[in-house]
Design a protein around this motif. Structure first.
Motif, PDB file in Angstrom:
ATOM      1  N   PHE A 183      33.712  86.819 -40.419  1.00 24.36           N
ATOM      2  CA  PHE A 183      35.017  85.809 -41.214  1.00 24.36           C
ATOM      3  C   PHE A 183      34.474  84.046 -40.408  1.00 24.36           C
ATOM      4  CE2 PHE A 183      39.199  84.269 -38.755  1.00 24.36           C
ATOM      5  CZ  PHE A 183      39.554  83.862 -40.572  1.00 24.36           C
ATOM      6  N   ILE A 186      53.845  83.526 -37.818  1.00 22.44           N
ATOM      7  CA  ILE A 186      53.593  83.829 -39.291  1.00 22.44           C
ATOM      8  C   ILE A 186      51.185  83.874 -39.796  1.00 22.44           C
ATOM      9  CG2 ILE A 186      53.110  82.640 -41.341  1.00 22.44           C
ATOM     10  CD1 ILE A 186      55.346  84.351 -41.201  1.00 22.44           C
ATOM     11  N   LEU A 187      51.203  83.111 -38.243  1.00 25.35           N
ATOM     12  CA  LEU A 187      49.786  82.888 -38.372  1.00 25.35           C
ATOM     13  C   LEU A 187      48.550  84.246 -37.844  1.00 25.35           C
ATOM     14  CD1 LEU A 187      47.437  80.196 -38.464  1.00 25.35           C
ATOM     15  CD2 LEU A 187      47.583  81.590 -35.750  1.00 25.35           C
ATOM     16  N   VAL A 188      49.043  85.150 -37.466  1.00 26.23           N
ATOM     17  CA  VAL A 188      48.899  86.740 -37.240  1.00 26.23           C
ATOM     18  C   VAL A 188      48.772  87.885 -38.342  1.00 26.23           C
ATOM     19  CG1 VAL A 188      49.478  89.102 -36.377  1.00 26.23           C
ATOM     20  CG2 VAL A 188      49.758  86.549 -35.062  1.00 26.23           C
ATOM     21  N   LEU A 189      49.860  87.131 -39.082  1.00 24.50           N
ATOM     22  CA  LEU A 189      49.848  87.917 -40.851  1.00 24.50           C
ATOM     23  C   LEU A 189      48.325  86.573 -41.459  1.00 24.50           C
ATOM     24  CD1 LEU A 189      51.879  89.744 -42.104  1.00 24.50           C
ATOM     25  CD2 LEU A 189      53.696  87.975 -42.610  1.00 24.50           C
ATOM     26  N   PHE A 209      39.703  98.956 -43.110  1.00 23.14           N
ATOM     27  CA  PHE A 209      41.639  98.742 -43.178  1.00 23.14           C
ATOM     28  C   PHE A 209      41.585 100.635 -43.856  1.00 23.14           C
ATOM     29  CE2 PHE A 209      45.016  97.313 -45.865  1.00 23.14           C
ATOM     30  CZ  PHE A 209      45.416  96.482 -44.889  1.00 23.14           C
ATOM     31  N   ILE A 219      54.248  92.228 -39.668  1.00 22.91           N
ATOM     32  CA  ILE A 219      53.366  91.633 -38.886  1.00 22.91           C
ATOM     33  C   ILE A 219      52.985  92.303 -37.568  1.00 22.91           C
ATOM     34  CG2 ILE A 219      53.886  89.841 -36.702  1.00 22.91           C
ATOM     35  CD1 ILE A 219      55.492  87.455 -38.332  1.00 22.91           C
ATOM     36  N   GLU A 250      32.409  82.623 -42.451  1.00 24.67           N
ATOM     37  CA  GLU A 250      32.309  81.674 -43.662  1.00 24.67           C
ATOM     38  C   GLU A 250      32.861  80.686 -42.719  1.00 24.67           C
ATOM     39  OE1 GLU A 250      31.565  82.427 -46.862  1.00 24.67           O
ATOM     40  OE2 GLU A 250      29.375  84.322 -45.769  1.00 24.67           O
ATOM     41  N   ILE A 270      33.664  92.379 -38.277  1.00 23.97           N
ATOM     42  CA  ILE A 270      33.761  91.189 -39.303  1.00 23.97           C
ATOM     43  C   ILE A 270      34.458  89.792 -38.757  1.00 23.97           C
ATOM     44  CG2 ILE A 270      35.678  92.165 -40.212  1.00 23.97           C
ATOM     45  CD1 ILE A 270      34.056  93.614 -42.156  1.00 23.97           C
ATOM     46  N   ALA A 283      43.617  85.857 -44.844  1.00 20.31           N
ATOM     47  CA  ALA A 283      42.212  84.666 -44.911  1.00 20.31           C
ATOM     48  C   ALA A 283      40.771  85.859 -44.326  1.00 20.31           C
ATOM     49  CB  ALA A 283      42.811  84.160 -43.485  1.00 20.31           C
ATOM     50  N   ILE A 284      41.042  86.559 -43.799  1.00 18.68           N
ATOM     51  CA  ILE A 284      39.742  87.103 -42.486  1.00 18.68           C
ATOM     52  C   ILE A 284      39.086  87.887 -44.919  1.00 18.68           C
ATOM     53  CG2 ILE A 284      39.357  89.339 -42.135  1.00 18.68           C
ATOM     54  CD1 ILE A 284      39.631  88.260 -39.643  1.00 18.68           C
ATOM     55  N   LEU A 311      44.419  94.241 -37.081  1.00 15.93           N
ATOM     56  CA  LEU A 311      43.400  93.298 -36.496  1.00 15.93           C
ATOM     57  C   LEU A 311      43.011  93.744 -35.250  1.00 15.93           C
ATOM     58  CD1 LEU A 311      45.246  90.332 -36.402  1.00 15.93           C
ATOM     59  CD2 LEU A 311      43.430  90.392 -37.594  1.00 15.93           C
ATOM     60  N   PHE A 361      35.184  96.713 -44.259  1.00 18.51           N
ATOM     61  CA  PHE A 361      36.809  95.628 -43.925  1.00 18.51           C
ATOM     62  C   PHE A 361      37.105  96.670 -44.943  1.00 18.51           C
ATOM     63  CE2 PHE A 361      39.817  93.225 -45.101  1.00 18.51           C
ATOM     64  CZ  PHE A 361      40.351  92.538 -44.140  1.00 18.51           C
ATOM     65  N   SER A 368      38.326  85.463 -47.688  1.00 16.27           N
ATOM     66  CA  SER A 368      36.878  84.615 -47.354  1.00 16.27           C
ATOM     67  C   SER A 368      35.743  86.075 -47.287  1.00 16.27           C
ATOM     68  CB  SER A 368      36.722  84.010 -45.425  1.00 16.27           C
ATOM     69  OG  SER A 368      36.892  84.707 -44.467  1.00 16.27           O
ATOM     70  N   LEU A 369      36.180  86.816 -46.907  1.00 16.76           N
ATOM     71  CA  LEU A 369      34.653  87.779 -47.310  1.00 16.76           C
ATOM     72  C   LEU A 369      34.156  87.693 -48.658  1.00 16.76           C
ATOM     73  CD1 LEU A 369      35.300  90.949 -44.574  1.00 16.76           C
ATOM     74  CD2 LEU A 369      33.610  88.703 -44.379  1.00 16.76           C
ATOM     75  N   LEU A 394      43.743  87.307 -29.602  1.00 15.35           N
ATOM     76  CA  LEU A 394      44.789  86.943 -30.481  1.00 15.35           C
ATOM     77  C   LEU A 394      45.617  88.651 -30.659  1.00 15.35           C
ATOM     78  CD1 LEU A 394      47.215  85.170 -31.603  1.00 15.35           C
ATOM     79  CD2 LEU A 394      45.437  85.524 -33.787  1.00 15.35           C
ATOM     80  N   LEU A 400      46.156  85.878 -41.022  1.00 12.52           N
ATOM     81  CA  LEU A 400      44.712  85.918 -40.338  1.00 12.52           C
ATOM     82  C   LEU A 400      43.835  87.037 -41.012  1.00 12.52           C
ATOM     83  CD1 LEU A 400      42.862  84.837 -38.038  1.00 12.52           C
ATOM     84  CD2 LEU A 400      43.635  86.231 -36.601  1.00 12.52           C
ATOM     85  N   LEU A 401      44.986  87.938 -41.430  1.00 11.73           N
ATOM     86  CA  LEU A 401      44.348  88.764 -42.128  1.00 11.73           C
ATOM     87  C   LEU A 401      43.648  89.148 -44.051  1.00 11.73           C
ATOM     88  CD1 LEU A 401      44.083  92.297 -41.415  1.00 11.73           C
ATOM     89  CD2 LEU A 401      45.934  92.725 -42.203  1.00 11.73           C
ATOM     90  N   VAL A 417      50.871  94.571 -39.703  1.00 11.01           N
ATOM     91  CA  VAL A 417      49.208  93.214 -39.152  1.00 11.01           C
ATOM     92  C   VAL A 417      48.738  93.277 -38.391  1.00 11.01           C
ATOM     93  CG1 VAL A 417      48.382  91.502 -39.854  1.00 11.01           C
ATOM     94  CG2 VAL A 417      50.144  92.817 -41.234  1.00 11.01           C
TER      95      VAL A 417
END
Lengths: 284, 324
Positions: free
Chosen positions: A123, B33-36, B303, A105, A126, A119, B41-42, A112, B299, B45-46, A149, B38-39, A108
Motif C-alpha cells: 500500500f 474517520i481516517l482509520v475508516l 480480510f 470503526i 503504491e 499488504i 485506501a488500502i 487493520l 488481502f 490502491s491495491l 496506528l 485507511l482500509l 475496521v
C-alpha cells in the motif's frame, strides 16, 4: 477395565497432554532465545557493532547505520501513528462511545490490527514510493505508522474506558467542557495505560521487516537523509542471513539478538506497567 | 467598570471554550474517520496497482500455475496453493497445542504458575517474524531434514494415497517446514484467545459439572468447550488470518519455487513469500503489477478470514455480557 477407571485414566491422559503442549510452547521460546544467544553474543563483542557501518562481504564492520535507521524510522513512525491513533481512540471511548459509526470503526480497526504487514508495505509502495519515484526512509516510516496506528487506537480506547465514570462526572459537574475533562482528568488518570500502549506499539513495529522491504529498502552506507533509502536492522538481517558470507551471517545473528532483546525488554516493561495499574486492568 | 469586565469576559471565555471543544472533538472525529478510510485506501490502491495484470490475464490469473518473468506469463495458482497448504499444516499442528496450553493455564496450573507461563507464551508472540525465519532456516530445517523427514518418507511414504504427500528427497526447506514455523508463530495468538474465552465460562456451570462427579477433563470437554465454541473458532480464525499473511518466517524456509508439488517435502512458495522475494527485483510493469495482484488476492483472503473471526468474537462478547 471399569468405567470409573477408564474415565480417570482418560482424565490423567488428557491433562498430561495439555501439560506437554505447554512444555512444547515454552521449549520453542527457549530454543529460539538459546540459538540467538549462542550465535549472536560473540559478534556483539567481536565486531564494532555500535561504531561502524555494515561492511562489504568479507570485510569488517558493524551495524551502526542499520541501528540508526531502525531507531529513526521507528520514532518517526510512532510520531505519526500514535497521535492519530490516540485521537481516534479518544473518539471511540469518549465522544462516539455508542454511535453506530464507532461500531464500524472498531471493526475496521480490528481488521487493520491483524492485516498482513506485507499488504501495508505494498500500500505505501503504491501511495508514496511510486509517486515519489524512489525508495525512501520516510516511506518506511509511514508504513510503520500505518501498522502502529490500529495498535494505539485499540489500547487508547481500552485504557480510557478504565477511567471511572465518577471522575469524569465530577469534572463535568464543575462546569468543565468535555475536551477539558478529557485532557485534564481522563488522560492523566490513564497515563500509565497510555504509556503501555505506546511501548507495545513500539515493540510491534521495531521488528517489522516485510513493509520495509520495498519502502525504505536498505542502504550499505550510513545515511541520515530521510528522502533516500535507509539501512535498518530487520532488512539487514534478512539479506545478511541469506548471504553466503560468514561475517555477514554473524552480523545478522548479532542484529537478531539485539532486536529481540530490545523488543522483549519493551514487552516486559509494558506488562510491568500494566500490573502496576492494578489487578484485572488491561485485560480485554 | 469591574462589573463590565466580568460581563464582557465570561461570554468571551465561554466562546473560547466552545471553540476549543469543537476543535478537539473535530480532531478526534477526523482521526477516527481516517482509520475508516485507511482500509478503503488500502483496498483501492491495491486494485489500481493490480489492474494491468488482471486486465491482461483475467480469470486465468487465478487458474494458471505458470509464473514466468521472462515470457511475462503470470498465474497465482501455485502461490495460492502454497499459502493455503502451509496455513492448513500450521493450523493442524497449532490448534491442538494451543488448546492444551489454554487448558493448562485455566484449569490445571497452580495459580502461582499461571502468570509466568502465560507471559512466557505471550512473549513468543512478541518475537519478530524475521527471527522465526532465521531460526527456522538454520536450526529447525536441518533438524527436520535429518530426523523427521526421513522418518516420514520411510513410514508414511509407502502408504497408498497419503504416501504421495511424503515423496522425494528430504530438502529440509519446503512446504512442511514452513507450516511448522507458522504453527510455532500462531500458537501464542490462538492460545491467548482460547484462554480468555475459557475464563468467561461461569464458575457455576463448571461446578455443576463437578457436582455430578465429572472429572476435570469431562468438565473441560463437555462444559467449557461447548460453552466457548464460538470464541474458540474465532481465535482459530484469527490465527489462520495471521498464518495466511505471514511473510518473513515463510520466505526463509519455503524454498521459493513457483510450482505445485504433491509432496509436502518439496519446496513451494506462498503469496507473501513471492512478493517479499521478487518485488524489488521485478522489472517491467506487468511483473510488478502481477505481484501487486497477488497482494490484492491475499488481502481479499485474509480480510474474509479476519472479518469472520472478529464477527464470531464479537458475538461471543455480546453473549458473555448478556449472560452476566
Amino acid at each position: 477395565m471399569s468405567r470409573r477407571l477408564r474415565r480417570k485414566l482418560m482424565n490423567v491422559f488428557a491433562l498430561s497432554l495439555s501439560g506437554v503442549a505447554t512444555l512444547i510452547g515454552l521449549a520453542f521460546l527457549a530454543a529460539i532465545l538459546w540459538t540467538l544467544f549462542k550465535n549472536g553474543l560473540a559478534g556483539l563483542t567481536k565486531f564494532p557493532i555500535f561504531s561502524q557501518s555494515t561492511p562489504p562481504p568479507g570485510g569488517s564492520g558493524g551495524l551502526l547505520n542499520a541501528i540508526y535507521g531502525s531507531v529513526v524510522m521507528t520514532l518517526i513512525g510512532i510520531l505519526i501513528g500514535a497521535p492519530i491513533g490516540m485521537l481516534a481512540g479518544t473518539y471511540l471511548a469518549e465522544y462516539g462511545r455508542t454511535a453506530r459509526l464507532s461500531i464500524v470503526i472498531r471493526f475496521v480497526n480490528d481488521v487493520l490490527l491483524s492485516a498482513p504487514s506485507i499488504i501495508i508495505g505494498l500500500f505505501v509502495y503504491e501511495m508514496l514510493v511510486v509517486s515519489m519515484g524512489h525508495f525512501s526512509a520516510i516511506a518506511g516510516a509511514v508504513s510503520l505508522a500505518v501498522i502502529a496506528l490500529p495498535v494505539t487506537v485499540r489500547t487508547t480506547e481500552d485504557m480510557l474506558n478504565l477511567v471511572p465514570q465518577g471522575m469524569k462526572d465530577a469534572s463535568t459537574a464543575m462546569g468543565a467542557y468535555h475536551w477539558r475533562t478529557i485532557t485534564s482528568v481522563v488522560y492523566p488518570a490513564a497515563r500509565s495505560g497510555l504509556v503501555t500502549g505506546l511501548l507495545l506499539s513500539i515493540a510491534r513495529i521495531s521488528g517489522e521487516t516485510a513493509p520495509l522491504l520495498f519502502t525504505a529498502l536498505n542502504n550499505q552506507f550510513f545515511s541520515s537523509n530521510l528522502n533516500a533509502p535507509m539501512a535498518n536492522l530487520p532488512v539487514v538481517i534478512f539479506t545478511y542471513a541469506q548471504s553466503p558470507y560468514e561475517n555477514w551471517q554473524q552480523l545478522a545473528w548479532s542484529g537478531a539478538l539485539l532486536i529481540t532483546l530490545s523488543i522483549l525488554f519493551l514487552s516486559i516493561l509494558a506488562r510491568f506497567l500494566l500490573s502496576a495499574l492494578g489487578p484485572g486492568s488491561g485485560r480485554r | 467598570m469591574a462589573v463590565e469586565t466580568v460581563a464582557a469576559t465570561v461570554p468571551r471565555h465561554a466562546a473560547a471554550q466552545r471553540l476549543r471543544e469543537k476543535l478537539f472533538r473535530g480532531a478526534t472525529f477526523v482521526a477516527a474517520i481516517l482509520v475508516l478510510t485507511l482500509l478503503g485506501a488500502i483496498a483501492v490502491s491495491l486494485f489500481i496497482g493490480a489492474y494491468p495484470a488482471l486486465a491482461r490475464f483475467r480469470f486465468g490469473f487465478l487458474t494458471q500455475e505458470i509464473w514466468n518473468p521472462v515470457t511475462e506469463k503470470f498465474g497465482a495458482l501455485a502461490a495460492v496453493y502454497g499459502t493455503l497448504v502451509t496455513s492448513f499444516i500450521a493450523m493442524a499442528l497449532a490448534v491442538p497445542i494451543s488448546f492444551g496450553i489454554a487448558v493448562f493455564l485455566t484449569e490445571l496450573a497452580p495459580v502461582w504458575l499461571r502468570r509466568p507461563v502465560g507471559v512466557a507464551i505471550e512473549l513468543l508472540a512478541a518475537v519478530p517474524s524475521i527471527i522465526f525465519g532465521i531460526w527456522g532456516l538454520f536450526v529447525l530445517a536441518p533438524v527436520l531434514q535429518h530426523t523427521v523427514q526421513p522418518w516420514l518418507i520411510d513410514t508414511l511414504g509407502p502408504l497408498p494415497v497419503i504416501g504421495s504427500l511424503f515423496q522425494g528427497p528430504p530438502y529440509g526447506i519446503g512446504v512442511l517446514t514452513a507450516g511448522v514455523v507458522l504453527a510455532i508463530m500462531v500458537i501464542p495468538f490462538i492460545s491467548a484467545v482460547m484462554r480468555d474465552v475459557f475464563e468467561t465460562v461461569p464458575d457455576v456451570l463448571k461446578e455443576s459439572g463437578y457436582g455430578l462427579c465429572a472429572t476435570t477433563w469431562e468438565v473441560i470437554w463437555k462444559v467449557v468447550v461447548p460453552h466457548s465454541r464460538t470464541g474458540m473458532v474465532g481465535g482459530i480464525m484469527l490465527g489462520l488470518g495471521r498464518a495466511l499473511g505471514e511473510t518473513m518466517a515463510v520466505t526463509f524456509v519455503i524454498g521459493n519455487a513457483h510450482r505445485i508439488s504433491r509432496s509436502l517435502l518439496a519446496p513451494g512458495t506462498t503469496i507473501s513469500a513471492s512478493i517479499a522475494n521478487e518485488f524489488t527485483e521485478a522489472v517491467g510493469k506487468l511483473y510488478t503489477s502481477s505481484l501487486v495482484a497477488l497482494g490484492a488476492l491475499l488481502f481479499l483472503i485474509t480480510f474474509a478470514v479476519i472479518a469472520a473471526a472478529r464477527f464470531m468474537l464479537l458475538r461471543m462478547e455480546r453473549r458473555a455480557l448478556s449472560s452476566v
